[in-house]
Design a protein around this motif. Sequence first.
Motif, PDB file in Angstrom:
ATOM      1  N   LYS A  96     -40.855  -4.582  16.981  1.00 39.41           N
ATOM      2  CA  LYS A  96     -40.862  -3.477  17.825  1.00 39.41           C
ATOM      3  C   LYS A  96     -42.115  -2.816  18.043  1.00 39.41           C
ATOM      4  O   LYS A  96     -42.691  -2.358  19.043  1.00 39.41           O
ATOM      5  N   LEU A  97     -43.069  -3.133  17.138  1.00 41.19           N
ATOM      6  CA  LEU A  97     -44.342  -2.603  17.146  1.00 41.19           C
ATOM      7  C   LEU A  97     -45.162  -3.620  18.129  1.00 41.19           C
ATOM      8  O   LEU A  97     -46.083  -2.982  18.761  1.00 41.19           O
ATOM      9  N   GLN A  98     -44.815  -4.944  18.207  1.00 37.58           N
ATOM     10  CA  GLN A  98     -45.406  -5.676  19.127  1.00 37.58           C
ATOM     11  C   GLN A  98     -45.145  -5.215  20.514  1.00 37.58           C
ATOM     12  O   GLN A  98     -45.949  -5.261  21.483  1.00 37.58           O
ATOM     13  N   ASP A  99     -43.827  -4.733  20.756  1.00 34.39           N
ATOM     14  CA  ASP A  99     -43.361  -4.427  22.085  1.00 34.39           C
ATOM     15  C   ASP A  99     -44.188  -3.071  22.468  1.00 34.39           C
ATOM     16  O   ASP A  99     -44.579  -3.096  23.765  1.00 34.39           O
ATOM     17  N   ALA A 100     -44.522  -2.411  21.486  1.00 40.63           N
ATOM     18  CA  ALA A 100     -45.317  -1.092  21.731  1.00 40.63           C
ATOM     19  C   ALA A 100     -46.796  -1.547  22.272  1.00 40.63           C
ATOM     20  O   ALA A 100     -47.057  -0.931  23.283  1.00 40.63           O
ATOM     21  N   VAL A 101     -47.397  -2.372  21.548  1.00 46.07           N
ATOM     22  CA  VAL A 101     -48.615  -2.662  21.844  1.00 46.07           C
ATOM     23  C   VAL A 101     -48.646  -3.649  23.080  1.00 46.07           C
ATOM     24  O   VAL A 101     -49.591  -3.400  24.113  1.00 46.07           O
ATOM     25  N   ASP A 102     -47.625  -4.330  23.406  1.00 51.20           N
ATOM     26  CA  ASP A 102     -47.450  -5.008  24.501  1.00 51.20           C
ATOM     27  C   ASP A 102     -47.559  -4.069  25.931  1.00 51.20           C
ATOM     28  O   ASP A 102     -48.298  -4.278  26.817  1.00 51.20           O
ATOM     29  N   LYS A 103     -47.003  -2.962  25.691  1.00 48.21           N
ATOM     30  CA  LYS A 103     -46.776  -1.971  26.579  1.00 48.21           C
ATOM     31  C   LYS A 103     -48.101  -1.060  26.834  1.00 48.21           C
ATOM     32  O   LYS A 103     -48.584  -0.910  28.137  1.00 48.21           O
ATOM     33  N   MET A 104     -48.814  -1.144  25.726  1.00 49.13           N
ATOM     34  CA  MET A 104     -50.199  -0.343  25.818  1.00 49.13           C
ATOM     35  C   MET A 104     -51.186  -1.269  26.625  1.00 49.13           C
ATOM     36  O   MET A 104     -52.124  -0.838  27.266  1.00 49.13           O
ATOM     37  N   VAL A 105     -51.089  -2.581  26.522  1.00 47.53           N
ATOM     38  CA  VAL A 105     -51.921  -3.577  27.125  1.00 47.53           C
ATOM     39  C   VAL A 105     -51.687  -3.482  28.545  1.00 47.53           C
ATOM     40  O   VAL A 105     -52.786  -3.343  29.479  1.00 47.53           O
ATOM     41  N   VAL A 106     -50.684  -3.318  29.137  1.00 42.76           N
ATOM     42  CA  VAL A 106     -50.130  -3.002  30.546  1.00 42.76           C
ATOM     43  C   VAL A 106     -50.847  -1.572  30.955  1.00 42.76           C
ATOM     44  O   VAL A 106     -51.422  -1.729  31.855  1.00 42.76           O
ATOM     45  N   MET A 107     -50.735  -0.895  30.044  1.00 47.67           N
ATOM     46  CA  MET A 107     -51.161   0.734  30.332  1.00 47.67           C
ATOM     47  C   MET A 107     -52.704   0.574  30.782  1.00 47.67           C
ATOM     48  O   MET A 107     -53.434   1.292  31.639  1.00 47.67           O
ATOM     49  N   VAL A 108     -53.472  -0.164  29.775  1.00 45.73           N
ATOM     50  CA  VAL A 108     -54.842  -0.206  29.827  1.00 45.73           C
ATOM     51  C   VAL A 108     -55.325  -1.072  31.040  1.00 45.73           C
ATOM     52  O   VAL A 108     -56.289  -0.872  31.529  1.00 45.73           O
ATOM     53  N   THR A 109     -54.482  -2.128  31.530  1.00 43.46           N
ATOM     54  CA  THR A 109     -54.693  -3.016  32.678  1.00 43.46           C
ATOM     55  C   THR A 109     -54.580  -1.934  33.561  1.00 43.46           C
ATOM     56  O   THR A 109     -55.536  -1.984  34.572  1.00 43.46           O
ATOM     57  N   LYS A 110     -53.752  -1.160  33.864  1.00 40.13           N
ATOM     58  CA  LYS A 110     -53.654   0.048  35.068  1.00 40.13           C
ATOM     59  C   LYS A 110     -54.830   0.766  34.903  1.00 40.13           C
ATOM     60  O   LYS A 110     -55.274   1.194  35.893  1.00 40.13           O
TER      61      LYS A 110
END
Length: 214
Positions: A96-110
């Motif tokens: 679950k924590l990995q999924d959250a960080v993955d989403k944050m990576v996408v947001m920072v890319t945007k």
Amino acid sequence: MSIYVTSSNRKSSALTGSCRKIKDNAADWHNLLLRWERVNENAASGAANIVNIRRSQSDQLTDESSSQTDAETQIHGGATEPQTDSAPSLTEECNKLQDAVDKMVVMVTKMERLVMSQRGVQELEEFQFGTEGRKVPLFLTWDTQDFTLSCSRLLSSFQQELKLKQLILSELAHTMSPDLCLVYLSAWLHQPYIHPNTRLSLEALLLETGHRAL
């Protein structure tokens, strides 16, 4: 007070060119921050669960060591890693924590794309009006360089916070020290790199572009 920007109300605006692009970018910054906060808050419970599991494992190891009952069977490969039934739960929370960080990576890319877009607007303005820019501000008082600087500062804050999140993800489940676990959990919750000045910068951006009323 939140702002809500959709494709329909964007099209209804009379703004065009650089003004339209900058105002849309400001709305995207706002929406990304809201999304980041939701992801961070939702993942906080998972991080807390990981800490509780690790503390429980640490307590069990301490109890077994103090009683000296089958201490040898609790050592795996020379490391003080307890064998408990909580391993499946720990794996689930880590995912679950990995999924959250993955989403944050996408947001920072945007966010990085937003900064690139803003720099493109600045370069276009400099090409059209020279390095000194327009004689009249696009909105209230800022020129395109001010917008670029503000967006770059926002990006830097979230990039640093993402690195911290990635560190916590990699270390939290493997940390045997309860105190260090709590430090990681506190860092996840309080987000030290997204400080009040970061939020003020976003509010100033929204105010300047008309998303916030004077």
